[in-house]
Structure formats: structure tokens, C-alpha cells
Design an enzyme around this catalytic site. Sequence first.
Site, PDB file in Angstrom:
ATOM      1  N   GLU A 110       0.847  -1.187   0.000  1.00 27.40           N
ATOM      2  CA  GLU A 110       0.000   0.000   0.000  1.00 27.40           C
ATOM      3  C   GLU A 110       0.881   1.235   0.000  1.00 27.40           C
ATOM      4  O   GLU A 110       2.057   1.160   0.341  1.00 27.40           O
ATOM      5  CB  GLU A 110      -0.850   0.041   1.288  1.00 27.40           C
ATOM      6  CG  GLU A 110      -1.848  -1.072   1.394  1.00 27.40           C
ATOM      7  CD  GLU A 110      -2.371  -1.207   2.826  1.00 27.40           C
ATOM      8  OE1 GLU A 110      -2.610  -0.173   3.479  1.00 27.40           O
ATOM      9  OE2 GLU A 110      -2.505  -2.354   3.278  1.00 27.40           O
ATOM     10  N   LYS A 112       2.114   4.693   1.594  1.00 29.95           N
ATOM     11  CA  LYS A 112       2.174   5.234   2.951  1.00 29.95           C
ATOM     12  C   LYS A 112       1.724   6.687   2.868  1.00 29.95           C
ATOM     13  O   LYS A 112       2.430   7.535   2.325  1.00 29.95           O
ATOM     14  CB  LYS A 112       3.596   5.125   3.494  1.00 29.95           C
ATOM     15  CG  LYS A 112       3.719   5.498   4.959  1.00 29.95           C
ATOM     16  CD  LYS A 112       5.062   5.028   5.502  1.00 29.95           C
ATOM     17  CE  LYS A 112       5.169   5.169   7.006  1.00 29.95           C
ATOM     18  NZ  LYS A 112       5.216   6.542   7.456  1.00 29.95           N
ATOM     19  N   ASP A 114       0.889  10.356   3.975  1.00 28.07           N
ATOM     20  CA  ASP A 114       1.594  11.218   4.918  1.00 28.07           C
ATOM     21  C   ASP A 114       0.621  12.198   5.563  1.00 28.07           C
ATOM     22  O   ASP A 114       0.276  13.217   4.982  1.00 28.07           O
ATOM     23  CB  ASP A 114       2.694  11.976   4.159  1.00 28.07           C
ATOM     24  CG  ASP A 114       3.781  12.433   5.111  1.00 28.07           C
ATOM     25  OD1 ASP A 114       3.782  11.980   6.262  1.00 28.07           O
ATOM     26  OD2 ASP A 114       4.622  13.233   4.679  1.00 28.07           O
ATOM     27  N   TYR A 222      -6.716   1.868   6.199  1.00 33.96           N
ATOM     28  CA  TYR A 222      -5.776   0.821   5.831  1.00 33.96           C
ATOM     29  C   TYR A 222      -5.713  -0.368   6.786  1.00 33.96           C
ATOM     30  O   TYR A 222      -4.961  -1.302   6.554  1.00 33.96           O
ATOM     31  CB  TYR A 222      -4.373   1.391   5.644  1.00 33.96           C
ATOM     32  CG  TYR A 222      -3.878   2.217   6.818  1.00 33.96           C
ATOM     33  CD1 TYR A 222      -3.570   1.614   8.025  1.00 33.96           C
ATOM     34  CD2 TYR A 222      -3.723   3.590   6.702  1.00 33.96           C
ATOM     35  CE1 TYR A 222      -3.130   2.356   9.092  1.00 33.96           C
ATOM     36  CE2 TYR A 222      -3.279   4.345   7.775  1.00 33.96           C
ATOM     37  CZ  TYR A 222      -2.985   3.726   8.965  1.00 33.96           C
ATOM     38  OH  TYR A 222      -2.555   4.465  10.028  1.00 33.96           O
ATOM     39  N   LYS A 309      10.703   3.689   2.848  1.00 32.99           N
ATOM     40  CA  LYS A 309      10.620   5.144   2.676  1.00 32.99           C
ATOM     41  C   LYS A 309      11.227   5.563   1.344  1.00 32.99           C
ATOM     42  O   LYS A 309      12.338   5.159   1.015  1.00 32.99           O
ATOM     43  CB  LYS A 309      11.390   5.839   3.809  1.00 32.99           C
ATOM     44  CG  LYS A 309      10.726   5.723   5.158  1.00 32.99           C
ATOM     45  CD  LYS A 309       9.683   6.812   5.335  1.00 32.99           C
ATOM     46  CE  LYS A 309       9.023   6.765   6.699  1.00 32.99           C
ATOM     47  NZ  LYS A 309       9.462   7.689   7.667  1.00 32.99           N
ATOM     48  N   CYS A 403      12.986  48.959   1.031  1.00 37.53           N
ATOM     49  CA  CYS A 403      12.006  48.280   0.187  1.00 37.53           C
ATOM     50  C   CYS A 403      12.453  48.305  -1.273  1.00 37.53           C
ATOM     51  O   CYS A 403      12.770  49.372  -1.797  1.00 37.53           O
ATOM     52  CB  CYS A 403      10.648  48.957   0.342  1.00 37.53           C
ATOM     53  SG  CYS A 403       9.416  48.295  -0.782  1.00 37.53           S
ATOM     54  N   CYS A 406       9.837  50.676  -3.238  1.00 36.53           N
ATOM     55  CA  CYS A 406       9.618  52.102  -2.999  1.00 36.53           C
ATOM     56  C   CYS A 406      10.776  52.759  -2.254  1.00 36.53           C
ATOM     57  O   CYS A 406      10.765  53.967  -2.037  1.00 36.53           O
ATOM     58  CB  CYS A 406       8.308  52.325  -2.248  1.00 36.53           C
ATOM     59  SG  CYS A 406       8.386  51.805  -0.539  1.00 36.53           S
ATOM     60  N   CYS A 421       7.677  46.616   4.866  1.00 40.37           N
ATOM     61  CA  CYS A 421       7.805  47.964   4.323  1.00 40.37           C
ATOM     62  C   CYS A 421       6.675  48.783   4.917  1.00 40.37           C
ATOM     63  O   CYS A 421       5.512  48.474   4.709  1.00 40.37           O
ATOM     64  CB  CYS A 421       7.685  47.954   2.801  1.00 40.37           C
ATOM     65  SG  CYS A 421       7.416  49.617   2.139  1.00 40.37           S
ATOM     66  N   CYS A 427       3.514  52.466  -1.414  1.00 39.73           N
ATOM     67  CA  CYS A 427       4.275  51.356  -1.961  1.00 39.73           C
ATOM     68  C   CYS A 427       3.381  50.573  -2.937  1.00 39.73           C
ATOM     69  O   CYS A 427       2.373  49.986  -2.529  1.00 39.73           O
ATOM     70  CB  CYS A 427       4.754  50.478  -0.796  1.00 39.73           C
ATOM     71  SG  CYS A 427       5.829  49.136  -1.283  1.00 39.73           S
TER      72      CYS A 427
HETATM   73  P1  AMP Z   1       5.849   6.126  11.439  1.00 41.50           P
HETATM   74  O1  AMP Z   1       5.026   7.324  11.813  1.00 41.50           O
HETATM   75  O2  AMP Z   1       6.998   6.441  10.555  1.00 41.50           O
HETATM   76  O3  AMP Z   1       6.138   5.245  12.608  1.00 41.50           O
HETATM   77  O4  AMP Z   1       4.915   5.247  10.487  1.00 41.50           O
HETATM   78  C1  AMP Z   1       3.770   4.643  10.980  1.00 41.50           C
HETATM   79  C2  AMP Z   1       2.576   5.403  10.529  1.00 41.50           C
HETATM   80  O5  AMP Z   1       2.396   5.341   9.136  1.00 41.50           O
HETATM   81  C3  AMP Z   1       1.317   4.803  11.053  1.00 41.50           C
HETATM   82  O6  AMP Z   1       1.052   5.238  12.349  1.00 41.50           O
HETATM   83  C4  AMP Z   1       0.289   5.294  10.104  1.00 41.50           C
HETATM   84  O7  AMP Z   1      -0.258   6.494  10.602  1.00 41.50           O
HETATM   85  C5  AMP Z   1       1.054   5.677   8.849  1.00 41.50           C
HETATM   86  N1  AMP Z   1       0.564   5.030   7.629  1.00 41.50           N
HETATM   87  C6  AMP Z   1       0.332   5.682   6.467  1.00 41.50           C
HETATM   88  N2  AMP Z   1      -0.109   4.864   5.517  1.00 41.50           N
HETATM   89  C7  AMP Z   1      -0.188   3.627   6.052  1.00 41.50           C
HETATM   90  C8  AMP Z   1      -0.591   2.363   5.546  1.00 41.50           C
HETATM   91  N3  AMP Z   1      -0.994   2.197   4.290  1.00 41.50           N
HETATM   92  N4  AMP Z   1      -0.538   1.320   6.395  1.00 41.50           N
HETATM   93  C9  AMP Z   1      -0.139   1.470   7.677  1.00 41.50           C
HETATM   94  N5  AMP Z   1       0.268   2.653   8.209  1.00 41.50           N
HETATM   95  C10 AMP Z   1       0.243   3.727   7.408  1.00 41.50           C
HETATM   96 ZN    ZN Z   2       7.687  49.610  -0.170  1.00 40.18          ZN
END
Ligand code: AMP
Ligand code: ZN
Length: 665
Positions: A110, A112, A114, A222, A309, A403, A406, A421, A427
Site C-alpha cells: 500500500e 504510505k 503522509d 488501511y 521510505k 524596500c 519604494c 515595508c 508602496c
Molecule cells: P511512522 O510514523 O513512521 O512510525 O509510520 C507509521 C505510521 O504510518 C502509522 O502510524 C500510520 O499512521 C502511517 N501510515 C500511512 N499509511 C499507512 C498504511 N498504508 N498502512 C499502515 N500505516 C500507514
Molecule cells: Zn515599499
Amino acid sequence: MKTKELIENLRTELREHNYNYYVLDTPTISDYDFDIKLKELQELEAKHPEFFDASSPTLRVGGEVTKNFETVVHEHRMYSLDNSYSKEDLLDWETRIKKLVDGDIQYTCELKYDGASISLTYENGNLLKAVTRGDGVQGDNVTANIKTIKSIPLQLKGEGYPIKFDIRGEIVLPFDGFNKMNEERIEIGEEPYRNPRNTASGSLKLQDSAEVAKRPLECFLYNITGSNLNIKTQFDSLEKARAWGFKVPNAAKLVNSIDEVLEFVDYWNVNRHDLPYETDGVVIKVNSLQQQEELGYTAKAPRWAMAYKFKAEQVSTILDSITYQVGRTGAITPVANLKPVELAGTTVKRASLHNADQIEKLDIRVGDEVYVEKGGEIIPKILGVDFTKRIHSSEPTRYIAHCPECGTELVRQEGEAQHYCPNYNGCKPQIIGRIQHFISRKAMDIEGLGGETVALLVNEGLISDYSDLYELTKDQVIPLERMAEKSADNLIQGIALSKNIPFERVLFALGIRYVGETVAKKLAKHYKNIEAIANATEEDLVNVDEIGIKIAESVSVFFGAEVNLNMVNRLKQFGLQLELSEEQLIGQTNILTGDVIVVSGVFEKVSRNELKKLIEDNGGKVSSSISSKTSYIVAGSNMGPSKKEKANKLGISLIDENEFLQKIE
Ligand code: AMP
Ligand code: ZN
């Protein structure tokens, strides 16, 4: 049709529309029609509190305010993930787990996502609670906020879901929405948010759920956790979650070997740049839940899963020059102009240097070879300088003192990172920026007039502030570049029409620093006309709900300046709306001015929300918690015992809804 049935039908229908729109991304109804139906439901529910349902689509708009989030212990611990960075790491992992389980191993790969992790608990198909990861053992109960995220089902679809289970996912803020939020911040003179991840996780802990509702957050699921789940594999669980109405991205793939895992990684390492949201890697999970159970957990992470990663992409290039941009509020932003370089699928020519401190910290100089990274941030970031390549003759960067537009000497306030400024009235970029803000869609929404034309009008000396717009004539604008008879007519007409824009939007349009849409609404509602705001002292302003010292200061500085007062006067003469309209004033009194009122329990004649609105309309202040400042409590049935006890202790009186309604009669 019976009312109850009507309400239930509307709920079902709206739920389905939410699902189509937010989970499937294929709406089957216009936003307008949706809003009409939602309003209809809201009105019915307000009239019939006896049919209250915690999973009604009307609760998506938020409104509940949480001061302190309750700590909740996770029934099933939320683990972290082990990280890997190479094929060797993955092969080592495979060797380790093969010793612990029998048979072949399949993997679900899957993305990951963010963002911020969340655990949702469902019981009998209804969302029961939503808890942040916290330290993995216990987190914060953020249910009120999470309910506003429309792709999270409040009630599940289909059947066959376990009676009770937890489902884990990631709350993310897709790029589009993030960029839009930042445009709005820049418009009101606030620093933009740095990256979507922090903004998403910050959103979960906002006190006002109505604010969360405004943020375009998403939730990708997930993992399903619980007992007696009747699920055999990870891949199966994703498909089931999808069928129950959860948003599960389609990228997930079932594979048979580490080599296939690496193909998945390679594919997404390139294609992730086309995704509408941020990913920082891939998560590989042993597919069989039976094998997962055999593998178990270390103190920190499951043995059956591994994160891979992506490498943050980095390149080095030459810093050609540093230029300085002046914003609408006069804030100066230094920009690094780079020798163009390919990075993460785009050509990078520029990077923000944020402010003088950042430049000093990096000791960055023109001619340096610098490292550039595109990570969580949208705008590429300069990580540092390759000092081995520095030319001996180079000199430290001297931040500009004047500035660039101006020539005025810049100022920097105590505790602020940014230089400004101060030439507010002379300006150019500030003048143009303010007028552009004034005409923008959420402010005066002047049709037929765009940002470029504003710049042209200023440069031609036809206008020097926004009040001048209302004296423009057709003859003056026709000679402008790209103007014709028709467009000139439209422009003049658009300006004239804007005189009907309601007071709170005019107030927002004025461009007072820190006065965004919401604050403008609050001020308009509280003070009712511009004179009252202009005459309010700072202490006065701070006493208004949700107005902090920063805003109060900025408002009083704005109205303390002669030029601004003159400008506002002119706007008034031209007929703009500088007070609430008759309609807006209906039902508004000062009967409750000074009263701080807590509403608690369930009511018969009015809904809680109506009650709160009545309090505000009559000049009172609604507070969510009982304290010594509370004037009294409007109590319905089912008021919690701990609240009662607290009220008793502090000697605060309770009145019922009838007494309250009599008060404001
Ligand atoms: P870390 O924060 O680096 O420890 O990574 C773990 C975190 O990745 C988990 O707590 C999840 O919030 C996040 N995460 C994002 N996507 C996934 C996924 N597909 N499966 C499991 N964890 C995920
Ligand atoms: Zn200015």
C-alpha cells in the site's frame, strides 16, 4: 408522509450523495440541490429534536466546541512501523519472518499516506468515536472534529460488518485543498502553512469543529482491528472496508515476492508525483492475518509489516541571486533564484528563503552551490550550502534595508520573523495588492474587474485606493490596454453592483490585517456597523468572542489612521453597506449583553443550536464550560450530573427553556 419517515429518507439520500461525492468522487447531484436538501433536513430536525440521530448528515457542518480533548485508552494499541530503505533491508526482513511462519508469504503493498493517524470505532454500523494515535497506548477523543470529514461514513453501507471494530487510517490534506487554504491565508496577511501533513494533524486538535469542517480533509483507511472479524487477509479487509463505504485508495496491490514489492516501490517512486496527495513511502504487509498473528509485535511495531521510505529527492544547483518580494501587507519575502534544475518531475527555478534569520542560519550566498529538496513542502526547500565549493571572494548576504519597490527603510517588529515595508500608502505592490484583495471573489466579488486590470489602473494613475474605484468612468477605462466598449461597461456595472455586498464582506474586503472572513463576520455581528467598530477600544475588541489581542491591535491601528477613516467615509458616501441590513437585524437585541451563558441538556421547544443563536442574537455570549464567569445555565432534560454538581458548587443558577424564552420576549 410522516415526519419521521421524511427525515429518515432525507438522511439516507444525503448520505448517499456524500458517499458519491467524497468517497467515489462522482457526484450525481449539484451542490446547490444538495444544500437545499440539507437545509430542509436541518429545519425538520430543529423542529423535531425527538428524532435526533448522532449519525445525521447535518452533523457534518460541525459547531461543537471542545476545550479539552478527553484522553482515551486504545482498546487495541496503535503501533508504529519499522522502516527500510533498500532491497537488502527487505530481503533481511523476509528471511527473519520466514523463520517464524510456515508456508509461502504473500504481501499487500500500500502507499504510505503522509498525514495524521486516526482510529475510528464502529458499533452496529455507526461511528462511535475517533481517537488520535497519541503515544500509541492512549490518544485524544476528537470525534466531533472527525465527524466533519465527509468521506468518513457516520453509518456504514452494505452488510456483514462486525458488530464492533476499530478501523485505522490516515487523515490527509490533499494538495489542492492545501493550496487553497494557503491562498486564503496569504490574502489576510497570514504566513502560509508550511506543509499538508502538519496542517492535517493540527486540524484534528482545533477546538471549533466548524473550523475543521471548512478544511478539505480526507481519510484513507488501511487497517481493521478487533476480535471475531471474519476476515482472512489484509487485501480482503481493504476490499471489505471499501464495500462498507470507506475511502481506500486503489493503489493497494497483492504480490507474491519481494521482487514484486520492489516493482511496486519503483513504480510509485516515480508516479507518486501525479497523486493529488502526499505519500512518503510504501507499506508492505504480510497478507494472511493468520500469519500476521503468528508473527506478532515487537515493543514498537508489528513484525508483519514494513515501511519502505522513498528517498526525499535532492539535487544541488547554483544560487544565481536573491530577490525580495513585497506582499499586500508589506511583508517582505526573500526568494532564491536558482539555476534551473530537474527535481521530482518538475523544473525548479525558485525556492523560498522565508526570512532574514533563515538566510543567516544557512549562511547562504549568491554563487553558492546549494542543496535543494522537495519533501513535504510544496515549494522546494534549500537545505544548505556545499561549503567545499564556495568561492573565496564570496561575501555574506546582507539582507536589504530598504524596500525594493519604494525605497522606504524596512522595519522588523520585536518577535516577528518578517521584515515589513511601512510605506502603507505609497508602496505600489501594497496598494495594488490591497485593491486586488478588495475586489476578490470572497470580498466584493466585482465582476468584470481582474487583478491585472487593477494593476493597470493603479499604474495609469486612475486609482490609488479601493474607494477610487467608485468614481471611475467608462471614458477613463476605455483607453486602457485590452479594454473595449463592452468590457468597460461590464467593469463599471460590476463596480456599481458591488454596492449591494453585505456589511461583513465589505469589512473583510477592507483588508485589515488578521481580519479574515470569519473574524469579519464576528465583528459585523457584534458591532452591527462600521462606526461602532472604528470607535471600539482594544479592550473592547478583545472582549468579543474569539477576538484575540493580535486582531484587536490590528483593527485599532487600522481605524486609528486618518487615511483609512477617510477612505471608509468615502465608501459610505458611495453607498456601500457599512452596517447590517434590516433583515440581518431582525430579532437582534441587547437584552443579554454581558451575560455568559452555558446551554446544557435536551430541549423541547427549541433546538440547542437555535438556543445558542437566540443567545447571540440578543447580545449574550455562549460558553461551553461552566466556570465562575458563567452568569447562568439554560438547562434542559438530561443535563449531566457532573455539570450539575459544578454549577452547585459555584452557586450558578439554572433556568429552564421557558424562563429563558420569557427573558428575551
Ligand atoms: P511512522 O510514523 O513512521 O512510525 O509510520 C507509521 C505510521 O504510518 C502509522 O502510524 C500510520 O499512521 C502511517 N501510515 C500511512 N499509511 C499507512 C498504511 N498504508 N498502512 C499502515 N500505516 C500507514
Ligand atoms: Zn515599499
